[in-house]
Design an enzyme around this catalytic site. Structure first.
Site, PDB file in Angstrom:
ATOM      1  CG  LEU A 133      -1.938  -1.096   1.402  1.00 35.81           C
ATOM      2  CD1 LEU A 133      -2.704  -0.915   2.701  1.00 35.81           C
ATOM      3  CD2 LEU A 133      -2.884  -1.147   0.213  1.00 35.81           C
ATOM      4  CG  ASP A 134       0.354   4.371  -2.860  1.00 39.31           C
ATOM      5  OD1 ASP A 134       1.254   3.649  -3.318  1.00 39.31           O
ATOM      6  OD2 ASP A 134      -0.556   4.865  -3.549  1.00 39.31           O
ATOM      7  NE  ARG A 135       4.929   9.008   4.979  1.00 40.25           N
ATOM      8  CZ  ARG A 135       5.562   8.598   6.067  1.00 40.25           C
ATOM      9  NH1 ARG A 135       6.149   7.405   6.080  1.00 40.25           N
ATOM     10  NH2 ARG A 135       5.613   9.347   7.148  1.00 40.25           N
ATOM     11  CB  THR A 137      -3.138   3.596   0.952  1.00 34.92           C
ATOM     12  OG1 THR A 137      -3.136   4.471  -0.175  1.00 34.92           O
ATOM     13  CG2 THR A 137      -4.333   2.670   0.855  1.00 34.92           C
ATOM     14  NE  ARG A 233      -2.520   8.568  -4.820  1.00 39.60           N
ATOM     15  CZ  ARG A 233      -1.259   8.786  -4.478  1.00 39.60           C
ATOM     16  NH1 ARG A 233      -0.448   7.759  -4.239  1.00 39.60           N
ATOM     17  NH2 ARG A 233      -0.805  10.020  -4.371  1.00 39.60           N
TER      18      ARG A 233
END
Length: 291
Positions: A133-135, A137, A233
């Site tokens: 996961l992105d930072r 998220t 996104r």
């Protein structure tokens, strides 16, 4: 540290090498077993892959112990475990935490904390994070405890047997209740970070369902049918509804200080038992306060 092992039963006469392939043991994993200190036993006796199997033979694959990469520092930290067994670890990642260390954030990542958990519990594995996961998220992350399990999960992802569902808050009131976004995604020419919908990009597909329409923004559920970088996104920005807080892709931070994205559901088939697994995670407080 006791190595991870699996036992299979031969259902018909076969060459061991062929049977191992049918059981999902990749050539790379087989090489690591052969040259990394693992073993293959048939009815308790070590053999080579050229061994001829008879129906009913018990085949045990003993996988070599793995080590963390030298650059990964094991750190104390909060770890919210949703599920754990000898093969899998499912955890909840909070927002504002990297999944793996980066140049800007070399410490405090989920990987650093899981490495400490593995050390404390004698788990002889490097980190195989199957769903990053992105930072910003938050939500569910699936971690395999060895190379073979990671390979089996990767096959599920390729065959679309693993399902990940996200909840998001996006700017604007979406008029349709349900729809699918199919648009190729590639790296933006002017950035090493940003992606965009572009001709020649990788095929990407996202299913969208509106849960509720609020004051100036919509609460939605998204099903990923592919796993491109920044897919949700980019797709939502492409159709004119960027995520709240996602200033990289046109969102505003007046209501939320991060992109409003949470991995709320994870479905997969257990790579050893074959049982279906279902996990869910509630929205973080910051997103929950807006819905």
């Amino acid at each position: 540290m006791k190595p991870f092992q699996l036992t299979y039963t031969a259902e018909a006469p076969n060459l061991l090498r062929e049977a191992l392939g049918e059981w999902g043991i990749s050539k790379r994993t087989l090489a690591s077993v052969k040259y990394g200190g693992g073993q293959i036993l048939v009815n308790g006796t070590e053999v080579t892959v050229r061994h001829a199997l008879e129906k009913g033979d018990a085949v045990t694959v003993i996988f070599p112990n793995e080590e963390h990469g030298k650059g990964l520092v094991a750190e104390e930290g909060d770890l919210k475990i949703v599920y754990e067994d000898a093969a899998l670890l499912i955890v909840e990642k909070p927002p504002f935490q990297n999944t793996i260390p980066s140049r800007e954030h070399p410490f405090g990542s989920l990987a650093n904390i899981v490495a400490k958990h593995f050390n404390d519990h004698g788990i002889p594995s490097t980190l195989h994070i199957a769903t990053r996961l992105d930072r910003d998220t938050s939500g569910l992350v699936c971690i395999a405890k060895n190379r073979h399990i990671h390979h089996m999960i990767s096959l599920q992802q390729q065959e679309k047997k693993m399902k990940r569902r996200y909840e998001a808050l996006v700017h604007g009131l979406i008029d349709k209740d349900e729809f699918t976004i199919t648009a190729p995604i590639g790296r933006k020419n002017t950035s090493i970070i940003e992606r965009e919908v572009r001709e020649g990009g990788q095929f990407a597909e996202t299913e969208v369902r509106v849960l509720q329409r609020l004051e100036g923004y919509s609460h939605i559920i998204l099903q990923l049918n592919t796993g491109r970088t920044h897919q949700i996104r980019v797709h939502m920005t492409h159709i004119g509804y960027p995520l709240l807080g996602d200033d990289l892709y046109g969102g505003k931070r007046d209501l939320l200080g991060r992109q409003a994205l949470h991995c709320s559901k994870l479905e997969l088939i257990h790579p050893v038992s074959g049982d279906p697994l279902f996990f869910s995670s509630s929205l973080n407080k910051d997103m929950q306060s807006l819905v």
